[in-house]
Design a protein around this motif. Structure first.
Motif, PDB file in Angstrom:
ATOM      1  N   PRO A   1       0.838  -1.208   0.000  1.00 44.76           N
ATOM      2  CA  PRO A   1       0.000   0.000   0.000  1.00 44.76           C
ATOM      3  C   PRO A   1       0.871   1.255   0.000  1.00 44.76           C
ATOM      4  O   PRO A   1       2.083   1.200   0.224  1.00 44.76           O
TER       5      PRO A   1
ATOM      6  N   CYS B   1      -5.025  -8.134   4.829  1.00 38.40           N
ATOM      7  CA  CYS B   1      -5.718  -7.240   5.765  1.00 38.40           C
ATOM      8  C   CYS B   1      -4.720  -6.667   6.751  1.00 38.40           C
ATOM      9  O   CYS B   1      -3.924  -7.408   7.349  1.00 38.40           O
TER      10      CYS B   1
ATOM     11  N   THR C   1      -6.910  -1.129   6.483  1.00 40.51           N
ATOM     12  CA  THR C   1      -7.573  -1.424   5.216  1.00 40.51           C
ATOM     13  C   THR C   1      -7.464  -2.912   4.924  1.00 40.51           C
ATOM     14  O   THR C   1      -6.516  -3.587   5.348  1.00 40.51           O
TER      15      THR C   1
ATOM     16  N   TYR D   1      -7.386  -5.433   1.471  1.00 42.78           N
ATOM     17  CA  TYR D   1      -7.179  -5.402   0.034  1.00 42.78           C
ATOM     18  C   TYR D   1      -7.465  -6.782  -0.553  1.00 42.78           C
ATOM     19  O   TYR D   1      -7.124  -7.809   0.055  1.00 42.78           O
TER      20      TYR D   1
ATOM     21  N   TYR E   1      -6.225  -8.400  -3.946  1.00 42.27           N
ATOM     22  CA  TYR E   1      -5.369  -8.240  -5.132  1.00 42.27           C
ATOM     23  C   TYR E   1      -5.652  -9.353  -6.130  1.00 42.27           C
ATOM     24  O   TYR E   1      -6.097 -10.462  -5.765  1.00 42.27           O
TER      25      TYR E   1
ATOM     26  N   VAL F   1      -5.352  -3.909  -7.522  1.00 43.13           N
ATOM     27  CA  VAL F   1      -6.369  -3.948  -6.473  1.00 43.13           C
ATOM     28  C   VAL F   1      -7.728  -4.164  -7.114  1.00 43.13           C
ATOM     29  O   VAL F   1      -8.206  -3.327  -7.886  1.00 43.13           O
TER      30      VAL F   1
ATOM     31  N   TYR G   1     -10.582  -5.241  -5.137  1.00 42.05           N
ATOM     32  CA  TYR G   1     -11.501  -4.685  -4.146  1.00 42.05           C
ATOM     33  C   TYR G   1     -10.697  -4.126  -2.982  1.00 42.05           C
ATOM     34  O   TYR G   1      -9.605  -4.607  -2.665  1.00 42.05           O
ATOM     35  N   LYS G   2     -11.284  -3.134  -2.352  1.00 39.68           N
ATOM     36  CA  LYS G   2     -10.592  -2.485  -1.236  1.00 39.68           C
ATOM     37  C   LYS G   2     -11.632  -1.902  -0.288  1.00 39.68           C
ATOM     38  O   LYS G   2     -12.658  -1.358  -0.723  1.00 39.68           O
TER      39      LYS G   2
ATOM     40  N   LYS H   1     -11.616   0.495   3.300  1.00 43.13           N
ATOM     41  CA  LYS H   1     -10.921   1.205   4.357  1.00 43.13           C
ATOM     42  C   LYS H   1     -11.775   1.208   5.614  1.00 43.13           C
ATOM     43  O   LYS H   1     -12.969   1.487   5.564  1.00 43.13           O
TER      44      LYS H   1
END
Length: 1037
Positions: free
Chosen positions: A662, A701, A705, A707, A709, A721, A723-724, A726
């Motif tokens: 990140p 994780c 956040t 992620y 990938y 990425v 899906y993400k 926060k």
């Protein structure tokens, strides 16, 4: 560049076809069971008949501990601490008063909150009248109300009876805010007759319940000889019949007060302002307020007082126990408990349940840290009695209440569920299981140094539904069966040091266990990796305790066939095993990744990874994935700074020159590969090369956040990425779980919140908050006291030190653990109780006179009177029901209206309520004179009312003769069914006696009215004389 990003975003939305995952309807996230002592405990309550202990916490939880290891957790609607908590003994009802003045009524049998009664005033006193349905509630203004519990609905309702401040305290103009009622104490053995009220300003009032008036006044401002403000902080009885009262003050002083007998022939003094004795302890010297007091009766010679000083004090003499007997006046025999921290609350509990033996009690203390400790009360009594002997006994030993773990803390844990054996486990019934399981509370047969482990028969892992493995700070590895929600020990491995047979003392830092292949690997802080090989099942049951150094040692051949050791650089943090290649990957805190061939064992290669933030390897994962059109065996390395690197698992060569990470480093928590068979397919423009393959993802994780990938890109070192999400708060823990082939993500946040999100879309499916379920994210190398882990099917276990264990389930399933119902049945139903006589009534003749030697004398006198006054519980409840249903004084919300009542309002008269006995006025003489004037006007109104009633009686005589015939018919019917008639001689005699009594009262009323009228005239004349004198003085001046 902008067009490229827009195309990528469009491809993510339209190119990924969603597959059915875990649905919200398949989830039922909940706390299944809580085992142990809750953290942040602050107060205690005890049902001495049912032997149920209630522990209240700061966040509104109540833990119940009963017989035979039964326990249950109650969670209030609001996370608020308790002011008061008390059982209605033997009835399965617990009252809890919160800091917001809400009175909660808990049904112990159903473990539910039955009712909440909200008070507008600040509650300062709360007392349950045992064996009845009534509760006294005192407030900061000084008023006392009575609440009644409906035992069918468990609802509370306010009774008409109340004790206003003006009637109990008297003149309140000089005491302002100090009139709060702090203690409401029904007189023992006479709960329906008398109650003692203790106010904050030191005033002690003995209130006659039936008479609805003050019988005795003690204390008050007389005790404050200097300008020092002396306020009451605690109080307790010091006699089984209420003849002795002990009161503690904010100045550290402790006084003993005598309470007169209940004998009707004895004239009770109107005031008694001098205490009979003062206990000289060290609290007054250090100005330590007395937080709480508790008295224990001990056959006269060994009665003792438990004194707890204010917990904010730094003094070492905060908790003392004083012997109260005939020698107390000449010398003080006391014991100072060597507590390491202040005490918040205390309770005396029974630690023996065998009715053939005399009960052995334990002193239970809640410490400032929220932990509980206990002392043997018999050892305390023995120390006090033998303190002056030539060979005094040793100090009583403090025992901390804890779960049955080893002395070391848990550093790492694994939870494995075996679906093939759904409800198997320890083949013992519940009764046998509870007898072998160590109790939380002190019991008669418990070891002196606390709980001890005892292993049950263990034949093999295939018989275990829920297997829990823990690694400890001293190098021990324990195996537990948690098929029922208790940690039942089945086996233990003691790792020894290299040079001798002592325990290694090196913390276990990583565990790996596969239930199918039976592969078991552990690593410790020194870098030692141990590879275990188990024997074929069923195992021998000769011994379940093993001591292992390197190779197999004598005494450890019951379940383990061999053990292999290999050393790596740094503390072992993560372990993964490839069951196909028999390769073992180990990651350490110094950035080293080693791949080991387990048959040797030999190190195939070692790779060192560096990072500017942290070199620690958080996770390692074997995976086979596509790389440039070819299948490649890959080892993914997850760093603690959230960066990910891919290696070739056979050679250790890097597949890319860069890592994916990140923009801002954050502490990584979890990494997992989402296989294509469990994930959506892809047909977007960016996936043309792999259109024939199912898309796999890399889940990472960290605290801030999560992620998702693209795994295909991650192998090449490309950050893609998909899906993400926060987080709004700080995430503490993460893990995946599955329901058949569907996968979801569980996230745990600070404060106990748990989120369940779909994969790979990260859509929120469910959110719950489990109060008390908190873990610490320690950024140092030290290990936290919390150990949270989960199984592959959504079962979570959090162990908080050696105090408590949370069992949380995420999926909608009914039968997860065995014996959930019997282990939660804290309330055993109503128990028939016969009141035992006080043994001290016939023991110990008094040889010396002392301030406490009169307790036995008072006990004997009270016992004689008790045969006349004391009634069974049902009779007491009936008497209180008759008394409390009558409005003796206007209620608080009507007082202002009653003060301005029109003089022409009709005066209701009930002659049976008139008491013409002489009594001395209480309080200020001036107020008494004014009250006399008011009473005089009332009696004049009564006279007029009596005349009207006499006229009505004369007019109604003719009507009475007409009804006589009907009465005869009624009398005949009564005689036919065995009832007494109205013309019965006995009934006539009773009516005649009643008539004479009423005539006597009327004569007394007339005399009293005349006397009061004269007093009022004298007062008026005196006031006129004072006025004339003042006018003359004014004229002269």
């Amino acid at each position: 560049m902008f067009v490229k990003k827009l195309v990528e975003k469009a491809s993510k939305k339209s190119g990924v076809v969603k597959k059915n995952g875990i649905k919200a309807s398949e989830l039922n996230a909940r706390l299944v069971f809580h085992n142990g002592i809750p953290s942040a405990s602050i107060s205690l309550a005890y049902d001495s008949i049912q032997n149920i202990l209630a522990i209240s916490t700061k966040d509104g939880r109540i833990k119940l501990l009963g017989k035979d290891n039964t326990q249950a957790l109650l969670v209030s609607n609001e996370p608020l601490p308790s002011k008061f908590m008390q059982f209605l003994d033997n009835h399965g009802v617990l009252f809890r008063v919160t800091v917001q003045n809400h009175i909660e009524v808990w049904d112990i049998e159903t473990k539910t909150l039955a009712y909440v009664y909200m008070m507008n005033e600040d509650i300062t006193a709360f007392t349950v009248i045992q064996q009845t349905s009534y509760v006294y509630v005192g407030n900061s203004v000084g008023n006392v109300i009575v609440l009644k519990l409906d035992q069918v609905t468990n609802h509370l309702q306010q009774m008409n009876y109340n004790i206003p401040l003006s009637a109990s305290h008297g003149n309140t103009s000089e005491v302002a805010d100090d009139t709060a009622v702090l203690h409401i104490m029904p007189l023992p053995k006479a709960e329906s007759k008398r109650v003692l009220l203790i106010f904050r300003d030191g005033l002690i009032v003995l209130w006659g319940i039936e008479e609805s008036k003050v019988l005795l006044v003690m204390g008050g401002n007389v005790l404050s000889l200097s300008n020092e403000s002396k306020k009451v902080t605690s109080a307790c009885w010091a006699c089984p019949f209420g003849s002795k009262l002990i009161v503690g003050y904010n100045t550290g002083e402790i006084y003993l007060w005598n309470v007169p007998s209940l004998s009707a022939d004895m004239e009770i003094p109107s005031a008694q302002n001098i205490p009979s004795y003062k206990l000289n302890l060290s609290y007054k010297m250090e100005k330590i307020p007395i937080l709480s007091l508790k008295w224990v009766y001990g056959d006269g010679k060994c009665s003792r007082l438990y004194v707890n000083g204010f917990f904010n004090s730094s003094s070492s003499n905060m908790f003392q126990i004083v012997l109260l007997n005939e020698h107390t006046a000449s010398r003080t025999i006391k014991l100072i408990l060597p507590l390491l921290e202040p005490c918040l609350d205390m309770e005396i509990i029974s630690s023996a349940f065998n009715q053939n033996k005399q009960n052995q009690n334990s002193l239970l203390l809640v410490l400032k840290s929220g932990r509980l400790c206990t002392f043997d009360d018999y050892a305390i009594e023995k120390y006090l009695l033998q303190n002056q002997s030539r060979s005094p006994p040793s100090l009583p030993k403090q025992v901390m209440l804890r779960l049955p773990f080893t002395d070391s803390t848990i550093t790492v844990a694994k939870f494995i569920t075996n679906d093939s054996n759904f409800m198997s486990g320890i083949n013992e019934d519940y009764n046998m299981l509870m007898k072998s399981f160590p109790a939380l509370l002190p019991t008669e047969g418990r070891a002196k140094d606390g709980n001890s482990l005892s292993f049950v028969r263990f034949n093999g892992f295939s018989n275990i539904k829920n297997l829990y493995i823990t690694g400890h700070s001293d190098g021990t590895i324990n195996f537990w069966d948690i098929s029922c929600p208790l940690l039942i020990p089945i086996s233990s491995v003691k790792q020894q040091s290299e040079d001798d047979h002592s325990l290694s003392g090196i913390p276990v830092t990583a565990l790996y266990f596969d239930i199918t292949s039976r592969n078991f690997v552990c690593g410790d802080q020194s870098g030692m990796v141990r590879i275990f090989k188990f024997k074929s099942e069923p195992f021998s049951t000769e011994s379940n305790l093993f001591s292992l150094q390197g190779n197999v040692k004598k005494g450890s051949n019951q379940i383990i066939q061999s053990i292999k050791l290999i050393k790596v650089n740094g503390a072992v943090i993560s372990i993964d095993v490839n069951n196909h290649s028999k390769h073992l990957a180990v990651g350490t805190d110094q950035g080293y990744v080693s791949v080991i061939e387990t048959e040797g064992p030999t190190v195939l290669f070692q790779h060192h990874t560096t990072s500017e933030v942290c070199n620690s390897i958080m996770s390692v994962r074997f995976e086979t994935c596509s790389f440039h059109g070819f299948e490649k065996k890959v080892l993914f390395i997850g760093m603690k700074d959230s960066s990910v690197l891919a290696l070739e698992s056979d050679t250790g060569n890097t597949l890319s020159t860069s890592t994916i990470h990140p923009k801002k480093p954050a502490r990584a928590l979890y990494m997992q590969i989402l296989d294509g068979s469990d994930s959506p397919n892809s047909s977007g423009a960016n996936f043309v090369e792999d259109a024939s393959h199912k898309q796999s993802f890399l889940l990472l994780c960290n605290e801030k956040t999560v992620y998702v990938y693209s795994l295909h890109h991650a192998v090449q070192g490309i950050k893609r990425v998909v899906y993400k999400k926060k987080f709004h708060g700080t995430c503490c823990w993460a893990s995946t779980f599955s329901n058949n082939s569907d996968v979801a993500l569980a996230l745990h946040f600070q404060g106990g919140k748990i989120e369940i999100r779909s994969l790979p879309e990260l859509t929120l499916l469910k959110e719950i908050s489990v109060r008390g379920l908190t873990i610490q994210n320690s950024k140092s190398d030290s290990y936290s006291d919390n150990a949270l882990c989960s199984s592959s099917d959504g079962e979570l276990i959090l162990v908080n030190g050696d105090q408590e264990v949370f069992f949380v389930s995420l999926l909608l399933r009914k039968e997860i653990y065995r014996f959930l119902d019997p282990i939660s049945d804290v309330y055993q139903g109503m128990i028939a109780v016969e009141e035992e006589p006080i043994s001290g009534l016939t023991i110990h003749k008094e040889k010396k006179k002392g301030i406490f030697s009169s307790i036995m004398k008072d006990t004997k006198e009270k016992h004689t009177l008790e045969t006349e006054v004391k009634n069974p519980a049902a009779s007491t409840a009936d008497e209180l029901s008759n008394t409390f249903s009558i409005a003796n004084f206007p209620l608080d919300n009507k007082i202002s209206e009653q003060l301005v009542v029109d003089e022409e309002d009709e005066v209701e008269l009930n002659i049976d309520d008139i008491d013409i006995e002489d009594e001395k006025p209480k309080g200020n003489n001036m107020m008494a004179a004014i009250n006399k004037q008011k009473i005089t006007s009332k009696f004049m109104a009564i006279k007029g009312k009596l005349k009207q009633k006499m006229i009505k009686n004369e007019k109604g005589s003719a009507k009475a003769e007409h009804e006589e015939e009907q009465a005869d018919t009624v009398d005949q019917i009564k005689k036919k069914y065995g009832f007494a008639s109205a013309v019965d001689p006995n009934a006539a005699k009773l009516a005649q006696n009643k008539l004479h009594e009423n005539l006597r009262k009327l004569q007394g009323i007339s005399l009293r009215a005349t006397e009061m009228q004269g007093t009022a005239q004298s007062f008026s004349a005196m006031a006129s004389e004072v006025l004339r004198t003042a006018e003359k003085d004014k004229q002269i001046s």
